[in-house]
Design a protein around this motif. Structure first.
Motif, short mmCIF file in Angstrom:
data_model
loop_
_atom_site.label_atom_id
_atom_site.label_comp_id
_atom_site.label_asym_id
_atom_site.label_seq_id
_atom_site.Cartn_x
_atom_site.Cartn_y
_atom_site.Cartn_z
N LEU A 1 8.05 -18.86 74.09
CA LEU A 1 8.89 -17.67 74.23
C LEU A 1 10.19 -17.83 73.44
O LEU A 1 10.66 -16.87 72.80
CB LEU A 1 9.18 -17.44 75.71
CG LEU A 1 9.69 -16.07 76.14
CD1 LEU A 1 8.72 -14.98 75.70
CD2 LEU A 1 9.85 -16.03 77.66
N TRP B 1 9.64 -17.21 69.76
CA TRP B 1 9.54 -15.76 69.54
C TRP B 1 10.93 -15.14 69.51
O TRP B 1 11.25 -14.32 68.63
CB TRP B 1 8.67 -15.16 70.64
CG TRP B 1 8.36 -13.70 70.50
CD1 TRP B 1 8.34 -12.95 69.35
CD2 TRP B 1 8.00 -12.81 71.57
NE1 TRP B 1 7.99 -11.65 69.63
CE2 TRP B 1 7.77 -11.53 70.98
CE3 TRP B 1 7.83 -12.96 72.94
CZ2 TRP B 1 7.40 -10.42 71.73
CZ3 TRP B 1 7.46 -11.85 73.69
CH2 TRP B 1 7.25 -10.60 73.10
N GLU C 1 12.78 -16.30 66.21
CA GLU C 1 12.25 -15.84 64.94
C GLU C 1 12.47 -14.35 64.70
O GLU C 1 12.84 -13.95 63.59
CB GLU C 1 10.76 -16.17 64.85
CG GLU C 1 10.46 -17.65 64.72
CD GLU C 1 10.98 -18.25 63.44
OE1 GLU C 1 11.12 -17.51 62.43
OE2 GLU C 1 11.28 -19.46 63.42
N THR C 2 12.24 -13.52 65.71
CA THR C 2 12.33 -12.07 65.49
C THR C 2 13.04 -11.34 66.63
O THR C 2 12.89 -10.13 66.76
CB THR C 2 10.92 -11.46 65.32
OG1 THR C 2 10.16 -11.67 66.52
CG2 THR C 2 10.19 -12.07 64.13
N TYR D 1 12.29 -11.48 69.76
CA TYR D 1 11.17 -10.98 70.58
C TYR D 1 10.51 -9.74 69.96
O TYR D 1 10.17 -8.78 70.65
CB TYR D 1 11.63 -10.67 71.99
CG TYR D 1 12.41 -11.79 72.65
CD1 TYR D 1 11.79 -12.99 73.00
CD2 TYR D 1 13.77 -11.65 72.93
CE1 TYR D 1 12.50 -14.02 73.59
CE2 TYR D 1 14.49 -12.69 73.54
CZ TYR D 1 13.85 -13.86 73.86
OH TYR D 1 14.56 -14.88 74.45
N GLY D 2 10.34 -9.79 68.64
CA GLY D 2 9.69 -8.67 67.96
C GLY D 2 10.63 -7.54 67.60
O GLY D 2 10.18 -6.52 67.06
N HIS E 1 5.35 -11.51 64.51
CA HIS E 1 6.27 -11.74 65.63
C HIS E 1 6.92 -13.12 65.58
O HIS E 1 8.07 -13.28 66.00
CB HIS E 1 5.51 -11.59 66.96
CG HIS E 1 5.35 -10.18 67.40
ND1 HIS E 1 6.30 -9.52 68.15
CD2 HIS E 1 4.35 -9.29 67.19
CE1 HIS E 1 5.89 -8.29 68.40
NE2 HIS E 1 4.71 -8.11 67.82
N THR E 2 6.18 -14.11 65.11
CA THR E 2 6.74 -15.48 65.09
C THR E 2 6.78 -16.05 63.69
O THR E 2 6.87 -17.27 63.52
CB THR E 2 5.95 -16.39 66.04
OG1 THR E 2 4.56 -16.29 65.77
CG2 THR E 2 6.22 -16.02 67.50
N VAL F 1 1.10 -9.09 70.57
CA VAL F 1 1.98 -10.15 71.09
C VAL F 1 1.16 -11.33 71.62
O VAL F 1 1.49 -12.49 71.35
CB VAL F 1 2.92 -9.59 72.18
CG1 VAL F 1 3.67 -10.71 72.90
CG2 VAL F 1 3.91 -8.61 71.55
N ALA G 1 0.11 -13.48 68.77
CA ALA G 1 1.25 -14.17 68.17
C ALA G 1 1.70 -15.35 69.04
O ALA G 1 1.98 -16.44 68.52
CB ALA G 1 2.41 -13.19 67.99
N LEU G 2 1.74 -15.16 70.35
CA LEU G 2 2.16 -16.25 71.24
C LEU G 2 1.13 -17.38 71.23
O LEU G 2 1.50 -18.57 71.20
CB LEU G 2 2.36 -15.71 72.66
CG LEU G 2 3.47 -14.66 72.83
CD1 LEU G 2 3.53 -14.19 74.28
CD2 LEU G 2 4.83 -15.21 72.40
N THR H 1 1.49 -19.39 68.01
CA THR H 1 2.64 -20.28 68.03
C THR H 1 2.35 -21.52 68.87
O THR H 1 2.69 -22.65 68.49
CB THR H 1 3.87 -19.54 68.59
OG1 THR H 1 4.14 -18.42 67.75
CG2 THR H 1 5.09 -20.44 68.63
#
Length: 399
Positions: free
Chosen positions: A117, A120, A123-124, A126-127, A184-185, A211, A214-215, A218
């Motif tokens: 988390l 995430w 990097e962005t 959280y999107g 997202h990441t 999401v 993406a999680l 990662t």
């Protein structure tokens, strides 16, 4: 006079459009010349035409690839932004919102959910912002115009084309950073190829709009780089007054029990839960700021982004998301890091005084840190090896 000004303006615009046309012609030639490479990698002519028809170089990528930041952002400013209260609060909300996904990802890959988390979030946000550049256009621009790492950019471009051709994302939706980091990441295409995961089993590894994918991607990335399940990234610590700062060389690895025998204690007063774990002492701002014992997972985070400040921010954000507090130590904010030109000046001053650090190239490596420590020790200063504006001013005052 107005007629002359108008003539000059028209001439300037004509020159600008002429330069742009030449650049586009050269880019078109690059696209044509690159086709055999793409074809040999399995890219179809229809995919290639649909992607490159009408494409021109990304002007932001052209501008930013040559931009060299002269000043270094202090670690405390970086942390203030990266681990803001708003980001911590949002992370806690998402920990609840994606509870099932995060628990499943943690069970599947053995990577602690708060770490996933936090990346995430870093990097962005959280999107919240995944970049507004078409990734293939950005990579094609770099493969065409970047003065360095041409082989790397061309390889990434081929991989990005393969992702679109396989249907994992539409070309128009393949947005990311000006340098080709995606979703997202923020995976590069090569990282997507090696580590992306299809969490929901729909046959697409979609780090742009899914999401959960993406999680999971990662977590898989961190797992493959050696994440140790259930262990933290590091501990904020307090050093004894008699501490030998030569041990803070960013390389010496001792068990936590051995560090404790050197007088190093956790900042919160608690014991180290696993004294046998090995750790390296890191002081991002020298003796003027907090100190940390960094464990294996810290260096796994650095595989995502090799900056110490980034990995520290990810670890600290992860702790805050699950209820941890702020750092106990204070940053002495007058000890600003040096810019590239100031570092070169420091190196020249050290060399001139007999503390040989090698070439004055503006880069701080082991030789420069050794020279700084030797100077500090000779002048009765704390030999932490940290290059700051305060140290540079002190050296320049020496006769």
């Amino acid at each position: 006079m107005r007629r002359i000004s108008l003539t000059l303006l028209v001439t300037a615009f004509a020159a600008l459009f002429s330069a742009a046309a030449i650049a586009d012609q050269r880019f078109d030639r690059f696209v044509a010349d690159f086709w055999p490479t793409a074809k040999a990698s399995g890219i179809s002519s229809s995919t290639y035409r649909s992607v490159f028809t009408g494409m021109d170089p990304d002007p932001d990528t052209l501008r930013l690839m040559e931009k060299q930041s002269e000043f270094v952002k202090p670690v405390w400013d970086y942390l203030d932004s990266a681990v803001s209260e708003a980001r911590v609060t949002r992370g806690r909300e998402l920990l609840t919102e994606y509870d099932t996904v995060l628990r499943n990802v943690e069970a599947r890959y053995g990577v602690d959910r708060e770490a996933v988390l936090a990346i995430w979030g870093m990097e962005t946000n959280y999107g919240g912002f995944m970049g507004k550049h078409n990734v293939i256009r950005a990579l094609a621009t770099l493969a065409y115009a970047a003065p360095r790492r041409t082989k790397f950019w061309r390889s990434e471009l081929v991989k990005a084309l393969s992702i679109v051709q396989a249907g994992h994302v539409r070309f128009s939706d393949m947005e990311g950073s000006w340098a080709g980091a995606m979703g997202h990441t923020q995976f590069m295409p090569s990282s997507w190829e090696a580590y992306s995961a299809d969490y929901d089993g729909d046959g697409r590894r979609d780090i742009w709009t899914s999401v959960p994918d993406a999680l999971a991607s990662t977590a898989y990335y961190l797992k493959k780089h050696g994440w140790q399940t259930g262990k933290t990234w590091g501990y904020e610590v307090v050093l004894p007054r008699s501490f030998d700062f030569r041990m803070a060389d960013d390389d010496m690895s001792l068990t936590l029990g051995d560090w404790r025998r050197q007088g190093v204690r956790r900042a919160n007063g608690r014991d180290f839960p696993r004294p046998g774990d090995k750790a390296i002492l890191v002081m991002p701002a020298g003796a003027s700021g907090p100190a940390f014992l960094m464990l294996r997972n810290f260096y796994v985070i650095k595989r995502y982004n090799n900056a110490t400040a980034y990995a520290l921010a990810v670890g600290h954000l992860a702790d805050r998301i699950i209820g941890g507090g702020t750092l106990a130590g204070d940053w002495s904010r007058e000890y600003m890091p040096l810019s590239r030109s100031e570092t070169a000046e420091l190196q020249s001053e050290l060399n001139r005084r007999g503390f040989n650090v090698g070439a004055a190239d503006g880069r701080i490596g082991p030789a420069t840190r050794r020279g700084i420590r030797a100077y500090q020790k000779a002048r009765g200063l704390i030999p932490d090896g940290y290059a700051s504006v305060v140290l540079l001013a002190r050296i320049k005052l020496d006769s």
